[in-house]
Design an enzyme around this catalytic site. Sequence first.
Site, PDB file in Angstrom:
ATOM      1  N   ARG A   1      -0.468   6.010   2.384  1.00 13.70           N
ATOM      2  CA  ARG A   1      -0.345   5.525   0.996  1.00 13.70           C
ATOM      3  C   ARG A   1      -1.677   4.965   0.507  1.00 13.70           C
ATOM      4  NH1 ARG A   1       4.273   1.497   1.915  1.00 13.70           N
ATOM      5  NH2 ARG A   1       3.951   0.839  -0.227  1.00 13.70           N
TER       6      ARG A   1
ATOM      7  N   ARG B   1       6.632  -7.784   4.224  1.00 15.25           N
ATOM      8  CA  ARG B   1       7.563  -7.639   3.102  1.00 15.25           C
ATOM      9  C   ARG B   1       8.973  -7.319   3.598  1.00 15.25           C
ATOM     10  NH1 ARG B   1       6.140  -3.693  -1.668  1.00 15.25           N
ATOM     11  NH2 ARG B   1       5.929  -2.185   0.009  1.00 15.25           N
TER      12      ARG B   1
ATOM     13  N   ARG C   1      -0.562   7.073 -12.046  1.00 14.46           N
ATOM     14  CA  ARG C   1      -1.288   7.058 -10.769  1.00 14.46           C
ATOM     15  C   ARG C   1      -2.260   8.208 -10.629  1.00 14.46           C
ATOM     16  NH1 ARG C   1       1.979   4.323  -6.031  1.00 14.46           N
ATOM     17  NH2 ARG C   1       3.710   3.613  -7.253  1.00 14.46           N
TER      18      ARG C   1
ATOM     19  N   ARG D   1      11.208  -1.778   4.091  1.00  8.36           N
ATOM     20  CA  ARG D   1      11.176  -0.474   3.438  1.00  8.36           C
ATOM     21  C   ARG D   1      10.753   0.596   4.434  1.00  8.36           C
ATOM     22  NH1 ARG D   1       8.066  -0.937  -2.291  1.00  8.36           N
ATOM     23  NH2 ARG D   1       6.994   0.907  -1.487  1.00  8.36           N
TER      24      ARG D   1
ATOM     25  N   LYS E   1       1.966  -5.718  -7.359  1.00  2.83           N
ATOM     26  CA  LYS E   1       2.303  -5.182  -8.679  1.00  2.83           C
ATOM     27  C   LYS E   1       3.742  -5.488  -9.049  1.00  2.83           C
ATOM     28  CE  LYS E   1       1.477  -0.891  -7.451  1.00  2.83           C
ATOM     29  NZ  LYS E   1       1.090  -1.123  -6.045  1.00  2.83           N
TER      30      LYS E   1
HETATM   31  P1  AP5 Z   1       4.825  -6.286  -3.957  1.00  6.57           P
HETATM   32  O1  AP5 Z   1       4.871  -7.005  -5.257  1.00  6.57           O
HETATM   33  O2  AP5 Z   1       6.075  -5.688  -3.425  1.00  6.57           O
HETATM   34  O3  AP5 Z   1       3.625  -5.209  -3.975  1.00  6.57           O
HETATM   35  P2  AP5 Z   1       3.463  -3.840  -4.759  1.00  6.57           P
HETATM   36  O4  AP5 Z   1       2.046  -3.761  -5.237  1.00  6.57           O
HETATM   37  O5  AP5 Z   1       4.540  -3.673  -5.785  1.00  6.57           O
HETATM   38  O6  AP5 Z   1       3.633  -2.843  -3.547  1.00  6.57           O
HETATM   39  P3  AP5 Z   1       4.402  -1.456  -3.386  1.00  6.57           P
HETATM   40  O7  AP5 Z   1       4.315  -1.144  -1.921  1.00  6.57           O
HETATM   41  O8  AP5 Z   1       5.761  -1.480  -4.003  1.00  6.57           O
HETATM   42  O9  AP5 Z   1       3.489  -0.490  -4.177  1.00  6.57           O
HETATM   43  P4  AP5 Z   1       3.402   1.014  -3.996  1.00  6.57           P
HETATM   44  O10 AP5 Z   1       2.555   1.420  -5.140  1.00  6.57           O
HETATM   45  O11 AP5 Z   1       2.930   1.487  -2.670  1.00  6.57           O
HETATM   46  O12 AP5 Z   1       4.922   1.488  -3.980  1.00  6.57           O
HETATM   47  P5  AP5 Z   1       5.911   1.954  -5.139  1.00  6.57           P
HETATM   48  O13 AP5 Z   1       7.204   1.355  -4.875  1.00  6.57           O
HETATM   49  O14 AP5 Z   1       5.295   1.826  -6.463  1.00  6.57           O
HETATM   50  O15 AP5 Z   1       4.221  -7.322  -2.866  1.00  6.57           O
HETATM   51  C1  AP5 Z   1       4.077  -6.956  -1.500  1.00  6.57           C
HETATM   52  C2  AP5 Z   1       4.460  -8.158  -0.616  1.00  6.57           C
HETATM   53  O16 AP5 Z   1       3.509  -9.204  -0.817  1.00  6.57           O
HETATM   54  C3  AP5 Z   1       5.840  -8.766  -0.902  1.00  6.57           C
HETATM   55  O17 AP5 Z   1       6.426  -9.166   0.306  1.00  6.57           O
HETATM   56  C4  AP5 Z   1       5.536  -9.990  -1.800  1.00  6.57           C
HETATM   57  O18 AP5 Z   1       6.505 -11.031  -1.587  1.00  6.57           O
HETATM   58  C5  AP5 Z   1       4.165 -10.406  -1.267  1.00  6.57           C
HETATM   59  N1  AP5 Z   1       3.289 -10.969  -2.316  1.00  6.57           N
HETATM   60  C6  AP5 Z   1       3.143 -10.526  -3.587  1.00  6.57           C
HETATM   61  N2  AP5 Z   1       2.221 -11.270  -4.234  1.00  6.57           N
HETATM   62  C7  AP5 Z   1       1.771 -12.198  -3.346  1.00  6.57           C
HETATM   63  C8  AP5 Z   1       0.809 -13.252  -3.414  1.00  6.57           C
HETATM   64  N3  AP5 Z   1       0.108 -13.488  -4.540  1.00  6.57           N
HETATM   65  N4  AP5 Z   1       0.602 -14.018  -2.314  1.00  6.57           N
HETATM   66  C9  AP5 Z   1       1.294 -13.775  -1.157  1.00  6.57           C
HETATM   67  N5  AP5 Z   1       2.236 -12.780  -1.018  1.00  6.57           N
HETATM   68  C10 AP5 Z   1       2.459 -12.000  -2.106  1.00  6.57           C
HETATM   69  O19 AP5 Z   1       5.978   3.529  -4.820  1.00  6.57           O
HETATM   70  C11 AP5 Z   1       6.569   4.008  -3.636  1.00  6.57           C
HETATM   71  C12 AP5 Z   1       6.394   5.517  -3.539  1.00  6.57           C
HETATM   72  O20 AP5 Z   1       7.055   6.155  -4.659  1.00  6.57           O
HETATM   73  C13 AP5 Z   1       4.966   6.032  -3.610  1.00  6.57           C
HETATM   74  O21 AP5 Z   1       4.335   5.999  -2.329  1.00  6.57           O
HETATM   75  C14 AP5 Z   1       5.179   7.471  -4.114  1.00  6.57           C
HETATM   76  O22 AP5 Z   1       5.637   8.305  -3.082  1.00  6.57           O
HETATM   77  C15 AP5 Z   1       6.310   7.293  -5.109  1.00  6.57           C
HETATM   78  N6  AP5 Z   1       5.810   7.008  -6.472  1.00  6.57           N
HETATM   79  C16 AP5 Z   1       6.002   5.878  -7.188  1.00  6.57           C
HETATM   80  N7  AP5 Z   1       5.396   5.966  -8.389  1.00  6.57           N
HETATM   81  C17 AP5 Z   1       4.808   7.200  -8.416  1.00  6.57           C
HETATM   82  C18 AP5 Z   1       4.001   7.871  -9.387  1.00  6.57           C
HETATM   83  N8  AP5 Z   1       3.679   7.301 -10.566  1.00  6.57           N
HETATM   84  N9  AP5 Z   1       3.565   9.104  -9.085  1.00  6.57           N
HETATM   85  C19 AP5 Z   1       3.878   9.713  -7.912  1.00  6.57           C
HETATM   86  N10 AP5 Z   1       4.627   9.124  -6.945  1.00  6.57           N
HETATM   87  C20 AP5 Z   1       5.078   7.871  -7.209  1.00  6.57           C
END
Ligand code: AP5
Length: 221
Positions: free
Chosen positions: A174, A130, A91, A163, A16
């Site tokens: 998660r 990552r 979410r 991370r 994402k």
């Molecule tokens: P990446 O693009 O980093 O993936 P992502 O989907 O953004 O993963 P996240 O782990 O950031 O999502 P998340 O929802 O768990 O965490 P968030 O930060 O939102 O890609 C991953 C890896 O793959 C990278 O190394 C990249 O280089 C590689 N990659 C990407 N595309 C590729 C491809 N096509 N081919 C090969 N490799 C590829 O949230 C963190 C925490 O914050 C949550 O757990 C929660 O506690 C809190 N939080 C955030 N938002 C909310 C909300 N709305 N409500 C409540 N709590 C929230």
Amino acid sequence: MSGLGLIFLGPPGVGKGTQAALLAERRGIPHISTGEMFRRAIRERTPMGERARPYVESGGYVPDEVVNGIVAERLAEPDCAGGFILDGFSRTTGQAEALDRILAAQDRRLSAAVVLEVPDAVVLRRLSGRRQCSGCGAVYHVEFDPPAREGLCDRCGSPLIQRDDDNEETVRRRLQVYHEQTAPLREHYEGRGLLLRIDGDAPVAEVARRIDEALAAVEPS
Ligand code: AP5
């Protein structure tokens, strides 16, 4: 609606953040990641960061009232007037309803909910490899997108780190929370004709092409 208003849905590690950042650059609109907002607030030890910390560190969700408040404030900023990409929000059903209210109050509405889909095994491989820059936040992957110099950011030279929530136990939590609380939102948005399902199991550039192709059908002319 002025401009493109999108949300990106999908499990942890699906890509994402990677795709939202690229699309935001292509369209010249802000990329709003609630996860990044929380990580910054935690690093800076702000009151909001201290409130979010236990949830983020354990892989649970920060309570809706906290998240909804920061998203409402962010969407009211002038750079969102021409469009926005919300990465990781909404979410929960409560967040989806809050987003509708926030946008309606601004006389806007969502253009689409983009959901990226890849098999669980691919997600786990993406998360375990990552690495993130400790300085500017740029995201890498040890196998799929390595930096030119091992362990150092190409953009600012700062060390790359893993991370805190990318450890095995927290990743499992998660994924569980995603399947329980967020996956049902696909039906919520599908029922409103807003869901764009994208097969994310392809190289980054190909996934970006698929997103552009799907968006061509919904973009305001
Ligand atoms: P990446 O693009 O980093 O993936 P992502 O989907 O953004 O993963 P996240 O782990 O950031 O999502 P998340 O929802 O768990 O965490 P968030 O930060 O939102 O890609 C991953 C890896 O793959 C990278 O190394 C990249 O280089 C590689 N990659 C990407 N595309 C590729 C491809 N096509 N081919 C090969 N490799 C590829 O949230 C963190 C925490 O914050 C949550 O757990 C929660 O506690 C809190 N939080 C955030 N938002 C909310 C909300 N709305 N409500 C409540 N709590 C929230």
